[in-house]
Design an enzyme around this catalytic site. Structure first.
Site, mmCIF file in Angstrom:
data_model
loop_
_atom_site.group_PDB
_atom_site.id
_atom_site.type_symbol
_atom_site.label_atom_id
_atom_site.label_comp_id
_atom_site.label_asym_id
_atom_site.label_seq_id
_atom_site.Cartn_x
_atom_site.Cartn_y
_atom_site.Cartn_z
ATOM 1 N N ASN A 115 -7.951 -2.989 13.957
ATOM 2 C CA ASN A 115 -9.339 -3.247 13.525
ATOM 3 C C ASN A 115 -9.451 -4.446 12.580
ATOM 4 O O ASN A 115 -10.496 -4.666 11.981
ATOM 5 C CB ASN A 115 -9.951 -1.993 12.876
ATOM 6 C CG ASN A 115 -9.257 -1.609 11.565
ATOM 7 O OD1 ASN A 115 -8.355 -2.298 11.103
ATOM 8 N ND2 ASN A 115 -9.699 -0.511 10.965
ATOM 9 N N GLU A 156 -9.753 -2.178 4.883
ATOM 10 C CA GLU A 156 -10.440 -1.887 6.137
ATOM 11 C C GLU A 156 -11.682 -2.769 6.287
ATOM 12 O O GLU A 156 -12.144 -3.377 5.312
ATOM 13 C CB GLU A 156 -10.850 -0.405 6.144
ATOM 14 C CG GLU A 156 -9.678 0.574 6.089
ATOM 15 C CD GLU A 156 -8.972 0.751 7.435
ATOM 16 O OE1 GLU A 156 -8.828 -0.229 8.184
ATOM 17 O OE2 GLU A 156 -8.547 1.890 7.722
ATOM 18 N N HIS A 160 -7.586 -4.948 9.786
ATOM 19 C CA HIS A 160 -7.234 -4.748 8.370
ATOM 20 C C HIS A 160 -5.923 -5.458 8.020
ATOM 21 O O HIS A 160 -5.053 -5.639 8.877
ATOM 22 C CB HIS A 160 -7.201 -3.259 7.976
ATOM 23 C CG HIS A 160 -6.067 -2.456 8.510
ATOM 24 N ND1 HIS A 160 -6.207 -1.152 8.950
ATOM 25 C CD2 HIS A 160 -4.738 -2.725 8.668
ATOM 26 C CE1 HIS A 160 -5.039 -0.679 9.329
ATOM 27 N NE2 HIS A 160 -4.132 -1.608 9.172
ATOM 28 N N ASP A 202 0.806 -1.223 0.000
ATOM 29 C CA ASP A 202 0.000 0.000 0.000
ATOM 30 C C ASP A 202 0.840 1.276 0.000
ATOM 31 O O ASP A 202 2.058 1.231 0.209
ATOM 32 C CB ASP A 202 -0.974 0.010 1.191
ATOM 33 C CG ASP A 202 -0.367 -0.578 2.460
ATOM 34 O OD1 ASP A 202 0.873 -0.559 2.585
ATOM 35 O OD2 ASP A 202 -1.119 -1.052 3.322
#
Ligand code: F6R
Length: 242
Positions: free
Chosen positions: A134, A141, A136, A67
């Protein structure tokens, strides 16, 4: 899924290093999928030290990163391209032409299409992952579909907050709100995957990844259906497991 529990971050990094070194020694022209963030730092230090002391060579290795933030170019110290150059590529004998980080500037749609094509043409042998608090992986996400490929993503506030704590001088307003991320399908296409998670803030995500149901609410849980995943966790990250 193979789960390796270790005492601490250094041991987790050493376990991951064993897998990466073995990959490069047995297949010198390997295609690696790489990650940024705080987690892989020690692993990259170990790769550099090994290259410098034992001569392990990356001359034929190709890399693809997960990313990049939208709006930051490679000269920006917070960009992932800068991170990779600074924390790994500048210190090993890899040909920079063989390193790839999605570009977060210019024609984003074209950058994304080009990246997806490159991933099709260069199947990843070994993919490194961290995990967000979370759940990811990459910047996929919660809510990301299993068949997603590289795309433009909006970062959740929790991810922006997490990343401001460790980077961007603690200033939440400096963290970009969007990124380009390899998708779940790109990650699952890797032949082998190693995920490292350390620290208490990863415990809930690790519990869902290992003991939960596969669901887009925890994108890391999609790894359950991959045939060759190794999850390396320290005591704190393992603390919520049954
Ligand atoms: C980074 C990436 C992210 C991180 C995750 C954990 O390229 O893809 O999924 O792996 O946000 O970040 P750290 O390691 O900083 O806890």
């Amino acid at each position: 899924m193979k789960i390796i529990k270790v005492d601490n971050y250094n041991e987790a990094s050493a376990k991951a290093f064993e897998v990466f070194k073995n990959q490069i020694i047995t297949q010198p022209e390997s295609i690696l999928g790489l990650a940024t963030g705080s987690t892989p730092r020690k692993l990259y230090e170990m790769m550099i030290e090994d290259h410098q002391t034992n001569g392990t060579s990356y001359k034929q290795v190709k890399t693809f990163n997960l990313d990049e933030y939208v709006g930051l170019d490679g000269a920006d110290e917070q960009s992932y391209e800068y991170f990779m150059n600074h924390n790994l590529f500048d210190h090993i004998d890899i040909d920079k032409q063989n390193t790839h980080v999605p570009s977060g500037i210019g024609d984003i749609a074209k950058n994304i299409a080009d990246y997806n094509q490159m991933l099709k043409d260069n199947p990843i042998d070994l993919q490194l992952l961290g995990i967000g608090s979370n759940g990811h992986i990459g910047f996929n996400e919660p809510g990301t579909a299993k068949d997603s490929v590289t795309s433009l993503v909006d970062l959740k506030q929790s991810t922006i907050d997490d990343n401001a704590r460790l980077f961007f001088g603690g200033d939440v307003t400096k963290v970009p709100t969007q990124a380009i991320s390899m998708g779940i399908a790109n990650i699952l296409a890797a032949k082998k995957i190693v995920l490292i998670a350390c620290g208490q803030n990863k415990a809930d995500a690790i519990k869902t990844l290992i003991e939960g149901k596969e669901s887009s609410e925890c994108p890391a849980s999609f790894l359950q259906s991959h045939p060759d995943v190794t999850v390396i966790i320290d005591k704190e990250a393992a603390s919520a497991l049954k």
